[in-house]
Design a protein around this motif. Structure first.
Motif, PDB file in Angstrom:
ATOM      1  N   VAL A  50      69.257   7.777  48.321  1.00 32.90           N
ATOM      2  CA  VAL A  50      68.985   7.609  49.892  1.00 32.90           C
ATOM      3  C   VAL A  50      70.051   8.468  50.463  1.00 32.90           C
ATOM      4  N   ASP A  51      69.680   9.341  51.036  1.00 36.09           N
ATOM      5  CA  ASP A  51      70.461  10.341  51.862  1.00 36.09           C
ATOM      6  C   ASP A  51      70.777   9.697  53.202  1.00 36.09           C
ATOM      7  N   ILE A  52      71.866   9.188  53.576  1.00 33.11           N
ATOM      8  CA  ILE A  52      71.908   8.618  55.019  1.00 33.11           C
ATOM      9  C   ILE A  52      72.657   9.809  55.884  1.00 33.11           C
ATOM     10  N   LYS A  53      73.058  11.072  55.650  1.00 35.28           N
ATOM     11  CA  LYS A  53      73.609  11.974  56.225  1.00 35.28           C
ATOM     12  C   LYS A  53      72.981  12.165  57.778  1.00 35.28           C
ATOM     13  N   GLY A  54      71.746  11.696  57.740  1.00 33.58           N
ATOM     14  CA  GLY A  54      71.064  11.806  59.027  1.00 33.58           C
ATOM     15  C   GLY A  54      71.112  10.809  59.994  1.00 33.58           C
ATOM     16  N   VAL A  55      71.687   9.688  59.555  1.00 34.37           N
ATOM     17  CA  VAL A  55      72.047   8.355  60.350  1.00 34.37           C
ATOM     18  C   VAL A  55      73.005   8.864  61.474  1.00 34.37           C
ATOM     19  N   SER A  56      72.696   9.503  62.397  1.00 28.33           N
ATOM     20  CA  SER A  56      73.754   9.980  63.307  1.00 28.33           C
ATOM     21  C   SER A  56      74.339   8.864  64.072  1.00 28.33           C
ATOM     22  N   GLU A  57      73.964   7.556  64.228  1.00 26.02           N
ATOM     23  CA  GLU A  57      74.480   6.728  65.011  1.00 26.02           C
ATOM     24  C   GLU A  57      75.885   5.983  64.194  1.00 26.02           C
ATOM     25  N   LEU A  58      75.996   6.767  62.825  1.00 26.13           N
ATOM     26  CA  LEU A  58      77.311   6.157  62.330  1.00 26.13           C
ATOM     27  C   LEU A  58      78.498   7.309  62.319  1.00 26.13           C
ATOM     28  N   ASP A  59      78.180   8.456  63.237  1.00 29.58           N
ATOM     29  CA  ASP A  59      79.101   9.429  63.363  1.00 29.58           C
ATOM     30  C   ASP A  59      79.814   9.395  64.734  1.00 29.58           C
ATOM     31  N   TYR A  60      81.108   8.757  64.610  1.00 29.28           N
ATOM     32  CA  TYR A  60      81.793   8.324  65.673  1.00 29.28           C
ATOM     33  C   TYR A  60      83.259   7.933  65.604  1.00 29.28           C
ATOM     34  N   ILE A  61      84.154   8.224  66.571  1.00 26.01           N
ATOM     35  CA  ILE A  61      85.397   7.547  66.459  1.00 26.01           C
ATOM     36  C   ILE A  61      85.601   7.171  67.899  1.00 26.01           C
ATOM     37  N   LYS A  62      86.106   5.694  67.892  1.00 28.59           N
ATOM     38  CA  LYS A  62      86.265   5.111  69.045  1.00 28.59           C
ATOM     39  C   LYS A  62      87.590   4.370  69.147  1.00 28.59           C
ATOM     40  N   TYR A  63      88.249   4.344  70.138  1.00 21.92           N
ATOM     41  CA  TYR A  63      89.616   3.615  70.071  1.00 21.92           C
ATOM     42  C   TYR A  63      89.834   2.836  71.453  1.00 21.92           C
ATOM     43  N   ASP A  64      90.452   1.571  71.240  1.00 21.86           N
ATOM     44  CA  ASP A  64      90.329   0.690  72.200  1.00 21.86           C
ATOM     45  C   ASP A  64      91.885   0.171  72.259  1.00 21.86           C
ATOM     46  N   LYS A  65      92.638   0.203  73.318  1.00 23.24           N
ATOM     47  CA  LYS A  65      93.963  -0.221  73.059  1.00 23.24           C
ATOM     48  C   LYS A  65      94.405  -1.633  72.710  1.00 23.24           C
ATOM     49  N   GLY A  66      93.275  -2.663  73.196  1.00 27.06           N
ATOM     50  CA  GLY A  66      93.228  -3.723  72.559  1.00 27.06           C
ATOM     51  C   GLY A  66      92.566  -3.976  71.412  1.00 27.06           C
ATOM     52  N   LYS A  67      91.799  -3.182  70.710  1.00 30.49           N
ATOM     53  CA  LYS A  67      91.072  -3.816  69.328  1.00 30.49           C
ATOM     54  C   LYS A  67      91.503  -2.820  68.215  1.00 30.49           C
ATOM     55  N   GLY A  68      91.887  -1.317  68.735  1.00 27.32           N
ATOM     56  CA  GLY A  68      92.127  -0.348  67.768  1.00 27.32           C
ATOM     57  C   GLY A  68      91.279   0.673  67.445  1.00 27.32           C
ATOM     58  N   LEU A  69      91.129   1.073  66.208  1.00 28.93           N
ATOM     59  CA  LEU A  69      90.283   2.109  65.876  1.00 28.93           C
ATOM     60  C   LEU A  69      88.938   1.955  65.192  1.00 28.93           C
ATOM     61  N   ALA A  70      87.888   2.662  65.468  1.00 31.38           N
ATOM     62  CA  ALA A  70      86.738   2.363  64.707  1.00 31.38           C
ATOM     63  C   ALA A  70      86.087   3.781  64.462  1.00 31.38           C
ATOM     64  N   ILE A  71      85.895   4.035  62.951  1.00 29.19           N
ATOM     65  CA  ILE A  71      85.489   5.073  62.592  1.00 29.19           C
ATOM     66  C   ILE A  71      83.955   4.955  61.885  1.00 29.19           C
ATOM     67  N   GLY A  72      83.092   5.577  62.368  1.00 35.60           N
ATOM     68  CA  GLY A  72      81.773   5.624  61.842  1.00 35.60           C
ATOM     69  C   GLY A  72      81.631   6.035  60.449  1.00 35.60           C
ATOM     70  N   ALA A  73      80.930   5.600  59.386  1.00 32.73           N
ATOM     71  CA  ALA A  73      81.155   5.744  57.996  1.00 32.73           C
ATOM     72  C   ALA A  73      80.634   7.458  58.107  1.00 32.73           C
ATOM     73  N   LEU A  74      79.929   7.955  58.893  1.00 28.12           N
ATOM     74  CA  LEU A  74      79.406   9.316  58.664  1.00 28.12           C
ATOM     75  C   LEU A  74      80.287  10.550  59.252  1.00 28.12           C
ATOM     76  N   THR A  75      81.652   9.833  59.863  1.00 26.57           N
ATOM     77  CA  THR A  75      82.430  10.923  60.296  1.00 26.57           C
ATOM     78  C   THR A  75      83.035  11.665  59.238  1.00 26.57           C
ATOM     79  N   THR A  76      82.968  12.955  59.446  1.00 22.97           N
ATOM     80  CA  THR A  76      83.703  13.861  58.494  1.00 22.97           C
ATOM     81  C   THR A  76      85.041  13.889  58.307  1.00 22.97           C
ATOM     82  N   HIS A  77      85.659  14.287  57.409  1.00 26.49           N
ATOM     83  CA  HIS A  77      87.017  14.344  57.144  1.00 26.49           C
ATOM     84  C   HIS A  77      87.777  15.305  58.135  1.00 26.49           C
ATOM     85  N   SER A  78      87.212  16.351  58.444  1.00 27.17           N
ATOM     86  CA  SER A  78      87.621  17.166  59.689  1.00 27.17           C
ATOM     87  C   SER A  78      87.316  16.695  60.913  1.00 27.17           C
ATOM     88  N   ALA A  79      86.627  15.723  61.256  1.00 30.36           N
ATOM     89  CA  ALA A  79      86.639  15.226  62.562  1.00 30.36           C
ATOM     90  C   ALA A  79      87.812  14.222  62.771  1.00 30.36           C
TER      91      ALA A  79
END
Length: 291
Positions: A50-79
Motif C-alpha cells: 500500500v503505497d501512501i506516497k500520494g497521500v498529499s494531506e500528510l505532507d506538511y510542517i506546522k508550528y504553533d508557539k503554544g502547541k509546538g511542531l507538527a510534521i506530517g508523516a509524508l514530509t521528506t527528510h530534505s523538507a
C-alpha cells in the motif's frame, strides 16, 4: 523481488480502508528507501503493498508557539532539513537531517517511513524521543497518540496495528534554557551511525543546576536506548566533566550493542560512553547560551 499487488490510495481514509480490507496482508510503503532494499533481498515478501506516497494531506510542517511542531508523516527528510521554521525553533532536527544518508535519499525518503521502519540505528527516532515527541496514528476506530519512546518494541518492530497509519509526529514546545544536540560515529558523512546519541539538557539559569535531561543512544540495543540511569546522575546537579564521565560510564555498562563488521560489542560500548558524554556536553553548552 517477488510479485505483489500494488495499491496507491490518495487520502488517509482510503489508505486506512485499504489496509482494513487486506486484513493484515498489506504492507505500507512511505517512500520505500528502506523497505525496497529488504524486498530486493527477499527478506520482506509482502503480498500487497500500500503505497501512501500520494497521500498529499500528510505532507506538511506546522508550528504553533503554544502547541509546538507538527510534521506530517509524508514530509521528506530534505523538507525537514531545509525548513526555516525548524531551523529557528528545533535546529537539532535540521542538524540531524544534514547527516542522514545521501541527498537523493533525503529528497525522497519520508520522516514517517523512517520512524516506522524501527531500525535502532536510525537517527530521527532518537531525536524525537529526546524531544519527548508523540506519534499520531489513525485506524478504522479513530486515532490514538503514542509516545515516541513507547513506539519501539524490538528490532524492526513498532507499536502499529495492521490497519493503522502513522499520520503525524508531534513535538512539544521546548522549555526555556534548554539545549539539544545530536551526533554519531560515521565512517563518512551520511552513513548510518555505528553509535549515535541525542541529548536534551535544561538548566536553571540562576544556578546552572540541571533541571531535566533526556538522553537517547542509537545502535546499542534492539530499540533506541533511553539512558535513564545516566540522566539521573545529571538531574539536580551542576553538570561537570566528572559527572558526564560517570553518566557515560553507566550507559556503557547498561547497553547491549550488536557486533558486526563496523565494531565489536566492546568497541560500541566504549563509543556509547564517549558519544553520550560528547553530545550531552554540547547540549549543555547550548543551554547555557540561552541564558
Amino acid at each position: 523481488m517477488k510479485d505483489f499487488n500494488y495499491y496507491a490510495p490518495k487520502t488517509v481514509k482510503e489508505a486506512v480502508s485499504t489496509l482494513a480490507k487486506l486484513e493484515g496482508d498489506g504492507k505500507i510503503m512511505c517512500g520505500g528507501q528502506s523497505m525496497l532494499l529488504l524486498m530486493k533481498q527477499n527478506m520482506l515478501t509482502p503480498e500487497n503493498v500500500v503505497d501512501i506516497k500520494g497521500v498529499s494531506e500528510l505532507d506538511y510542517i506546522k508550528y504553533d508557539k503554544g502547541k509546538g511542531l507538527a510534521i506530517g508523516a509524508l514530509t521528506t527528510h530534505s523538507a525537514v532539513e531545509k525548513s526555516s521554521v525548524i531551523k529557528k525553533n528545533y535546529p537539532v532536527l535540521a542538524e540531524m537531517e544534514d547527516n542522514l544518508a545521501v541527498v537523493q535519499t533525503r529528497n525522497w525518503g519520508t520522516i514517517g517511513g523512517n520512524a516506522c521502519h524501527g531500525d535502532p540505528a536510525a537517527d530521527p527516532p532518537a531525536v524525537f524521543i529526546a524531544l519527548n515527541a508523540k506519534y499520531r496514528l489513525v485506524g478504522p476506530e479513530g486515532e490514538r497518540i503514542v509516545d515516541a519512546e513507547d513506539f519501539y518494541k524490538d528490532y524492526l518492530e513498532v507499536d502499529i496495528a495492521h490497519d493503522e497509519l502513522l499520520c503525524e509526529v508531534q513535538v512539544p514546545v521546548i522549555a526555556a534554557n534548554t539545549g539539544l544536540a545530536h551526533g554519531k560515529l560515521m565512517a563518512q558523512k551520511g552513513d548510518m551511525g555505528v553509535v549515535g546519541a541525542a541529548a536534551l539538557v535544561t538548566i536553571d539559569p540562576s544556578t546552572g543546576v540541571c533541571r531535566d535531561a533526556r538522553i537517547v543512544l542509537t545502535n546499542v540495543a534492539s530499540t533506541p536506548f533511553r539512558a535513564r540511569s545516566s540522566e539521573k546522575v545529571l538531574i539536580g546537579k551542576v553538570i561537570d566533566e566528572k559527572l558526564l564521565e560517570e553518566a557515560g560510564k553507566i550507559a556503557s555498562e547498561e547497553v547491549n550493542p550488536p557486533a558486526d563488521v563496523h565494531g565489536s560489542e566492546e568497541y560500541r560500548k566504549d563509543m556509547a560512553r564517549i558519544f553520550l558524554k560528547r553530545v550531552t556536553a554540547q547540549a549543555l553548552e547550548r543551554a547555557k547560551q540561552k541564558k
